[in-house]
Design a protein around this motif. Sequence first.
Motif, PDB file in Angstrom:
ATOM      1  N   ILE A  64     -47.347   0.403 115.896  1.00  0.00           N
ATOM      2  CA  ILE A  64     -47.751  -0.991 116.110  1.00  0.00           C
ATOM      3  C   ILE A  64     -48.444  -1.523 114.867  1.00  0.00           C
ATOM      4  O   ILE A  64     -48.200  -2.650 114.436  1.00  0.00           O
ATOM      5  N   THR A  65     -49.306  -0.722 114.250  1.00  0.00           N
ATOM      6  CA  THR A  65     -50.008  -1.139 113.036  1.00  0.00           C
ATOM      7  C   THR A  65     -49.012  -1.379 111.903  1.00  0.00           C
ATOM      8  O   THR A  65     -49.129  -2.361 111.169  1.00  0.00           O
ATOM      9  N   ASP A  66     -48.028  -0.501 111.764  1.00  0.00           N
ATOM     10  CA  ASP A  66     -47.001  -0.685 110.736  1.00  0.00           C
ATOM     11  C   ASP A  66     -46.205  -1.959 110.989  1.00  0.00           C
ATOM     12  O   ASP A  66     -45.895  -2.712 110.067  1.00  0.00           O
ATOM     13  N   PHE A  67     -45.879  -2.197 112.261  1.00  0.00           N
ATOM     14  CA  PHE A  67     -45.100  -3.383 112.621  1.00  0.00           C
ATOM     15  C   PHE A  67     -45.860  -4.660 112.284  1.00  0.00           C
ATOM     16  O   PHE A  67     -45.325  -5.579 111.664  1.00  0.00           O
ATOM     17  N   THR A  68     -47.133  -4.714 112.677  1.00  0.00           N
ATOM     18  CA  THR A  68     -47.920  -5.917 112.384  1.00  0.00           C
ATOM     19  C   THR A  68     -48.159  -6.060 110.881  1.00  0.00           C
ATOM     20  O   THR A  68     -48.209  -7.171 110.367  1.00  0.00           O
ATOM     21  N   GLY A  69     -48.299  -4.925 110.171  1.00  0.00           N
ATOM     22  CA  GLY A  69     -48.467  -4.994 108.717  1.00  0.00           C
ATOM     23  C   GLY A  69     -47.229  -5.555 108.045  1.00  0.00           C
ATOM     24  O   GLY A  69     -47.325  -6.349 107.103  1.00  0.00           O
ATOM     25  N   ASN A  70     -46.042  -5.158 108.516  1.00  0.00           N
ATOM     26  CA  ASN A  70     -44.801  -5.681 107.957  1.00  0.00           C
ATOM     27  C   ASN A  70     -44.667  -7.176 108.221  1.00  0.00           C
ATOM     28  O   ASN A  70     -44.206  -7.926 107.351  1.00  0.00           O
ATOM     29  N   ILE A  71     -45.049  -7.609 109.413  1.00  0.00           N
ATOM     30  CA  ILE A  71     -44.987  -9.039 109.727  1.00  0.00           C
ATOM     31  C   ILE A  71     -45.919  -9.813 108.806  1.00  0.00           C
ATOM     32  O   ILE A  71     -45.555 -10.862 108.267  1.00  0.00           O
ATOM     33  N   THR A  72     -47.120  -9.293 108.597  1.00  0.00           N
ATOM     34  CA  THR A  72     -48.085  -9.960 107.725  1.00  0.00           C
ATOM     35  C   THR A  72     -47.563 -10.038 106.290  1.00  0.00           C
ATOM     36  O   THR A  72     -47.711 -11.073 105.626  1.00  0.00           O
ATOM     37  N   GLN A  73     -46.922  -8.990 105.808  1.00  0.00           N
ATOM     38  CA  GLN A  73     -46.364  -9.008 104.453  1.00  0.00           C
ATOM     39  C   GLN A  73     -45.265 -10.057 104.329  1.00  0.00           C
ATOM     40  O   GLN A  73     -45.202 -10.792 103.337  1.00  0.00           O
ATOM     41  N   GLU A  74     -44.411 -10.167 105.334  1.00  0.00           N
ATOM     42  CA  GLU A  74     -43.331 -11.157 105.288  1.00  0.00           C
ATOM     43  C   GLU A  74     -43.887 -12.575 105.323  1.00  0.00           C
ATOM     44  O   GLU A  74     -43.392 -13.464 104.623  1.00  0.00           O
ATOM     45  N   ILE A  75     -44.913 -12.802 106.113  1.00  0.00           N
ATOM     46  CA  ILE A  75     -45.534 -14.129 106.168  1.00  0.00           C
ATOM     47  C   ILE A  75     -46.148 -14.475 104.819  1.00  0.00           C
ATOM     48  O   ILE A  75     -46.002 -15.602 104.332  1.00  0.00           O
ATOM     49  N   ASN A  76     -46.832 -13.524 104.199  1.00  0.00           N
ATOM     50  CA  ASN A  76     -47.441 -13.772 102.892  1.00  0.00           C
ATOM     51  C   ASN A  76     -46.383 -14.043 101.824  1.00  0.00           C
ATOM     52  O   ASN A  76     -46.568 -14.897 100.953  1.00  0.00           O
ATOM     53  N   LYS A  77     -45.246 -13.327 101.888  1.00  0.00           N
ATOM     54  CA  LYS A  77     -44.160 -13.588 100.940  1.00  0.00           C
ATOM     55  C   LYS A  77     -43.618 -14.999 101.106  1.00  0.00           C
ATOM     56  O   LYS A  77     -43.359 -15.707 100.123  1.00  0.00           O
ATOM     57  N   ALA A  78     -43.439 -15.425 102.358  1.00  0.00           N
ATOM     58  CA  ALA A  78     -42.936 -16.779 102.617  1.00  0.00           C
ATOM     59  C   ALA A  78     -43.916 -17.825 102.107  1.00  0.00           C
ATOM     60  O   ALA A  78     -43.512 -18.829 101.505  1.00  0.00           O
ATOM     61  N   LYS A  79     -45.202 -17.611 102.328  1.00  0.00           N
ATOM     62  CA  LYS A  79     -46.214 -18.546 101.828  1.00  0.00           C
ATOM     63  C   LYS A  79     -46.165 -18.633 100.311  1.00  0.00           C
ATOM     64  O   LYS A  79     -46.231 -19.717  99.732  1.00  0.00           O
ATOM     65  N   ASP A  80     -46.074 -17.470  99.651  1.00  0.00           N
ATOM     66  CA  ASP A  80     -46.038 -17.449  98.186  1.00  0.00           C
ATOM     67  C   ASP A  80     -44.812 -18.187  97.662  1.00  0.00           C
ATOM     68  O   ASP A  80     -44.900 -18.930  96.677  1.00  0.00           O
ATOM     69  N   ASN A  81     -43.662 -18.003  98.303  1.00  0.00           N
ATOM     70  CA  ASN A  81     -42.449 -18.691  97.867  1.00  0.00           C
ATOM     71  C   ASN A  81     -42.573 -20.197  98.039  1.00  0.00           C
ATOM     72  O   ASN A  81     -42.111 -20.971  97.198  1.00  0.00           O
ATOM     73  N   LEU A  82     -43.190 -20.635  99.128  1.00  0.00           N
ATOM     74  CA  LEU A  82     -43.360 -22.064  99.348  1.00  0.00           C
ATOM     75  C   LEU A  82     -44.339 -22.673  98.359  1.00  0.00           C
ATOM     76  O   LEU A  82     -44.117 -23.755  97.828  1.00  0.00           O
ATOM     77  N   LEU A  83     -45.442 -21.983  98.116  1.00  0.00           N
ATOM     78  CA  LEU A  83     -46.470 -22.515  97.225  1.00  0.00           C
ATOM     79  C   LEU A  83     -46.080 -22.409  95.758  1.00  0.00           C
ATOM     80  O   LEU A  83     -46.585 -23.155  94.929  1.00  0.00           O
ATOM     81  N   LYS A  84     -45.178 -21.495  95.428  1.00  0.00           N
ATOM     82  CA  LYS A  84     -44.765 -21.316  94.043  1.00  0.00           C
ATOM     83  C   LYS A  84     -43.995 -22.543  93.548  1.00  0.00           C
ATOM     84  O   LYS A  84     -44.148 -22.965  92.413  1.00  0.00           O
ATOM     85  N   ASP A  85     -43.191 -23.134  94.422  1.00  0.00           N
ATOM     86  CA  ASP A  85     -42.358 -24.260  94.027  1.00  0.00           C
ATOM     87  C   ASP A  85     -43.139 -25.566  93.932  1.00  0.00           C
ATOM     88  O   ASP A  85     -42.784 -26.446  93.161  1.00  0.00           O
ATOM     89  N   THR A  86     -44.184 -25.717  94.706  1.00  0.00           N
ATOM     90  CA  THR A  86     -44.951 -26.960  94.690  1.00  0.00           C
ATOM     91  C   THR A  86     -46.396 -26.673  94.348  1.00  0.00           C
ATOM     92  O   THR A  86     -47.037 -25.835  94.959  1.00  0.00           O
ATOM     93  N   ASP A  87     -46.875 -27.365  93.350  1.00  0.00           N
ATOM     94  CA  ASP A  87     -48.268 -27.267  92.963  1.00  0.00           C
ATOM     95  C   ASP A  87     -48.935 -28.565  93.394  1.00  0.00           C
ATOM     96  O   ASP A  87     -48.595 -29.638  92.891  1.00  0.00           O
ATOM     97  N   PRO A  88     -49.875 -28.529  94.339  1.00  0.00           N
ATOM     98  CA  PRO A  88     -50.471 -29.759  94.854  1.00  0.00           C
ATOM     99  C   PRO A  88     -51.155 -30.597  93.777  1.00  0.00           C
ATOM    100  O   PRO A  88     -51.113 -31.820  93.820  1.00  0.00           O
TER     101      PRO A  88
END
Length: 113
Positions: A64-88
């Motif tokens: 369960i810990t590994d599963f939630t850790g993987n989900i958190t990593q994927e969410i952080n990757k998605a955030k980084d990809n979104l924020l990388k393209d747009t600088d507020p």
Amino acid sequence: MFGIGGGELILILFVVLMLFGSDKIPDIARTMGKAMAQLKNATNDIKSEIQKGADANGFDTKSITDFTGNITQEINKAKDNLLKDTDPIKEIKKTETPIAEESDNDGPIKRQS
């Protein structure tokens, strides 16, 4: 402790002392202690029931810990990809215009009647 400093804690204790008096404070503290113990026991019971249910269904705490850790990593990757393209900051600088360009009148502001 809940973001309360020493001075604030002393003020709260002073207000409680003024409201309830020195004879009722031990009873209040005893009642609060019993309530906290009951709350702790209830949360421990809930945790143990959840653990028993997870064990009965074949879930492992590590998986369960590994599963939630993987989900958190994927969410952080998605955030980084979104924020990388747009600088507020750059977006704000593109839309701002100097005040002098917006103003048609260079003189003092007069009240319209």
